[in-house]
Design an enzyme around this catalytic site. Structure first.
Site, short mmCIF file in Angstrom:
data_model
loop_
_atom_site.label_atom_id
_atom_site.label_comp_id
_atom_site.label_asym_id
_atom_site.label_seq_id
_atom_site.Cartn_x
_atom_site.Cartn_y
_atom_site.Cartn_z
N LYS A 102 -55.42 0.25 -17.37
CA LYS A 102 -53.96 0.44 -17.39
C LYS A 102 -52.86 -0.29 -17.23
O LYS A 102 -51.87 -0.73 -17.49
CB LYS A 102 -53.46 1.78 -16.84
CG LYS A 102 -54.17 3.27 -17.48
CD LYS A 102 -53.51 4.39 -17.07
CE LYS A 102 -53.88 5.43 -18.12
NZ LYS A 102 -55.30 5.65 -17.87
N GLU A 124 -43.80 9.00 -17.23
CA GLU A 124 -44.29 10.57 -16.98
C GLU A 124 -46.00 10.14 -16.61
O GLU A 124 -46.58 9.31 -16.73
CB GLU A 124 -44.40 11.55 -18.14
CG GLU A 124 -45.57 11.56 -18.92
CD GLU A 124 -45.49 10.09 -20.21
OE1 GLU A 124 -44.50 9.68 -20.19
OE2 GLU A 124 -46.65 9.65 -20.55
N SER A 389 -63.47 1.32 -18.87
CA SER A 389 -62.25 1.25 -18.69
C SER A 389 -61.70 1.38 -17.35
O SER A 389 -60.65 1.00 -16.78
CB SER A 389 -61.76 2.47 -19.61
OG SER A 389 -62.29 3.76 -19.33
#
Ligand SMILES: *Cc1c(COP(=O)(O)O)cnc(C)c1O
Length: 406
Positions: A102, A124, A389
């Site tokens: 991310k 958010e 990931s």
């Protein structure tokens, strides 16, 4: 390379088009105010992403702050345990700073905010992973950071809430409705539309209105570009197959970007959860239909009123009733094959990778690992590159409490 009539040479020039469409998917279905704000971001992105100063700064950050390039690891013991000659490899996004892919797009988004002269970033978060990555990027660049989070999630994700606060972010509690991710998205959008001159709304995956699916893909493409080069230099060949898990789809788009124009089979893995009944899974591409939500047209899971359906997955990062528009396009065009993995198969893969390789994978990434193992058994020969990931530290307590040690 052509695939089902679609030309993949110059793919990134042609997709998305000027209005943010990948075939019929994508676009921006938002209010006029928000559209103006998105147009401003699009224009800034197209200018800034070509500037050598911006590119140079992003490169430096990736190398000196994030720890890129992350390695590709050969999974020798896992490959041997399957025993049919198929070779498994993982791209180690778990070794990226903050423990997942991310940060690749969050650092890009906040760097863009800085170049645009914004003072504050808004986002958010559900499970808190996107919030932590945003808070990290905001701290690095010295921007204010408001993270909207439902009160139910605030209670459930206490360690990530603590992380965000330590990093200096302002966690805004949302108490409307069910007080989870959907309400947090609505509250964040509303705050942004009141204050878009001074702030930027950073979306956490390849979803939302144009330009976010494109921008997030571009920032994540470093994963696929690195992995392709690394795999070639390790083995002298391309992998036969590439696998990644798909929630919104950012880690998968990053990985796939490197291989779309190659003779490589590409697989996206969605969460089957407890089974194929609506409400028990979050496999939007497999079981969903075309529709608009959160500002973009894609394939989504709907309830009887046509609204986003409740979804479930053991992996909170995959728990989303749609997927990015580019995945909908790659699915309908047949370039990428999308398949599903259940909670149970995921937990097995979580322990298998931990025991055989000394790598504890995130529960999201464990979906991709499970599929890689399944595919290896079917293929019988060749090589598979799996995108890992993120790391599984965040999931250990939950897994031991719910499943025990397997
Ligand atoms: C958030 C997250 C995902 C899912 O998001 P995508 O946008 O689909 O990549 C997958 N893996 C990890 C480790 C995550 O934190």
């Amino acid at each position: 390379m052509k695939h089902n009539g679609i030309e993949f040479d110059n793919y990134f020039k042609n997709y998305p088009d000027a209005n943010g469409y990948y075939g019929k998917f994508g676009g921006s279905y938002i209010t006029e105010d928000l559209k103006r704000a998105m147009d401003e971001i699009t224009a800034a992105y197209f200018t800034i992403c070509k500037s050598s100063k911006f590119i140079g700064e992003l490169r430096k950050i990736r190398k000196e702050f994030q720890g890129r390039p992350t390695p590709v690891s050969y999974l020798e013991r896992l490959s041997n345990s399957i025993g049919n000659g198929v070779q498994l490899y993982v791209k180690r996004e778990d070794l990226n700073h903050t423990g997942a892919h991310k940060l690749n797009h969050c650092m890009g988004e906040v760097l863009l905010a800085k170049y645009m002269g914004k003072k504050k970033v808004i986002a958010e978060t559900g499970a808190g992973q996107h919030g932590v990555a945003m808070a990290t990027a905001a701290a690095y660049f010295g921007l204010e950071c408001d993270i909207y989070m439902g009160s139910v999630d605030i209670k459930k994700q206490a360690p990530n809430v603590a992380r965000m606060k330590i990093l200096g972010a302002n966690v805004v509690e949302v108490t409307d409705g069910l007080a989870t991710l959907k309400e947090a998205v609505d509250a964040a959008f509303e705050a942004y539309s009141k204050d878009y001159k001074d702030c930027i709304y950073c979306i956490g995956s390849v979803v939302g209105p144009h330009p976010f699916p494109m921008m997030v893909r571009d920032f994540q493409s470093v994963v696929g570009i690195e992995a392709r080069e690394q795999f070639l230099s390790m083995t002298g060949e391309l992998p036969d197959a590439v696998v990644a898990c798909v929630g919104g789809g950012s880690n998968a788009m990053g990985m796939f970007s490197g291989f779309l124009n190659d003779p490589v089979d590409i697989y996206g893995v969605e969460p089957l959860g407890r089974g194929p009944k609506l409400g028990d899974h979050a496999a939007s591409l497999k079981y969903g239909t075309e529709g608009v939500m959160h500002g973009f047209n894609s394939i989504m899971l709907k309830d009887e009123n046509g609204d986003p359906a409740p979804v479930y997955s053991v992996a909170s990062g995959l728990d989303y009733p749609s997927s990015g528009p580019e995945h909908a396009f790659l699915h309908t065009s047949g370039r990428v094959k999308y398949d599903v993995i259940s909670d149970d198969e995921t937990i097995d893969a979580f322990f298998t990778l931990s025991r055989l390789e000394g790598i504890i994978p995130a529960i999201e990434s464990s979906h991709a690992v499970a599929y890689g193992i399944k595919l290896a058994k079917e293929m019988g020969k060749g090589s598979i590159l799996i995108n890992l990931s993120g790391r599984g530290d965040k999931d250990m307590d939950y897994i031991i409490e719910k499943y025990g040690i397997r």
